[in-house]
Design a protein around this motif. Structure first.
Motif, short mmCIF file in Angstrom:
data_model
loop_
_atom_site.label_atom_id
_atom_site.label_comp_id
_atom_site.label_asym_id
_atom_site.label_seq_id
_atom_site.Cartn_x
_atom_site.Cartn_y
_atom_site.Cartn_z
N GLU A 1 0.84 -1.21 0.00
CA GLU A 1 0.00 0.00 0.00
C GLU A 1 0.88 1.25 0.00
O GLU A 1 0.62 2.19 -0.75
CB GLU A 1 -0.89 0.03 1.24
N LEU A 2 1.89 1.26 0.86
CA LEU A 2 2.74 2.45 0.99
C LEU A 2 3.62 2.67 -0.25
O LEU A 2 3.84 3.80 -0.66
CB LEU A 2 3.61 2.33 2.24
N ALA A 3 4.12 1.58 -0.83
CA ALA A 3 4.99 1.70 -2.00
C ALA A 3 4.17 1.96 -3.27
O ALA A 3 4.69 2.49 -4.25
CB ALA A 3 5.84 0.45 -2.16
N GLY A 4 2.91 1.53 -3.25
CA GLY A 4 2.06 1.72 -4.42
C GLY A 4 2.28 0.67 -5.50
O GLY A 4 1.85 0.83 -6.63
N LEU A 5 2.96 -0.41 -5.16
CA LEU A 5 3.16 -1.51 -6.09
C LEU A 5 3.48 -2.78 -5.33
O LEU A 5 3.76 -2.76 -4.14
CB LEU A 5 4.28 -1.19 -7.09
N ARG A 6 3.42 -3.90 -6.03
CA ARG A 6 3.66 -5.20 -5.39
C ARG A 6 5.06 -5.74 -5.64
O ARG A 6 5.56 -6.54 -4.86
CB ARG A 6 2.63 -6.21 -5.87
N ILE B 1 15.78 1.15 -0.21
CA ILE B 1 14.38 0.99 -0.61
C ILE B 1 13.57 2.21 -0.18
O ILE B 1 12.73 2.71 -0.94
CB ILE B 1 13.81 -0.32 -0.04
N VAL B 2 13.84 2.74 1.01
CA VAL B 2 13.11 3.91 1.50
C VAL B 2 13.45 5.16 0.67
O VAL B 2 12.60 6.03 0.50
CB VAL B 2 13.36 4.13 3.01
N LYS B 3 14.65 5.22 0.10
CA LYS B 3 14.99 6.34 -0.79
C LYS B 3 14.04 6.37 -1.99
O LYS B 3 13.64 7.43 -2.47
CB LYS B 3 16.43 6.23 -1.30
#
Length: 83
Positions: free
Chosen positions: A12-17, A36-38
């Protein structure tokens, strides 16, 4: 390059799977999280709850050195609620 798989809240937070990211071959699990957080800054809110699975083995965030191969899978697994 590694395949990053996002599950539940992380998806949900990344907007992709899933996606492919380029990261150093030798990297600590915490440095990998930071990379990854960058790319997906919204993931920072689950930092204290997330667990990685690298090549289907659980890895806690910390200074454990990972030696990644091209095509390795890294799963981002947030806490799962249930009873």
């Amino acid at each position: 390059q590694v395949s990053v798989l996002y599950f539940a809240r992380s998806a949900e937070l990344a907007g992709l799977r899933c996606e492919t990211l380029w990261v150093p071959r030798q990297i600590t699990s915490l440095q990998l999280w930071e990379e990854i957080v960058k790319v997906h800054p919204r993931l920072a809110v689950i930092r204290d709850q997330v667990v990685f699975a690298v090549r289907q083995e659980y890895v806690l965030l910390g200074d454990q050195l990972l030696v990644l191969q091209s095509g390795d899978e890294v799963a981002i697994i947030p806490p799962i609620s249930g009873g």
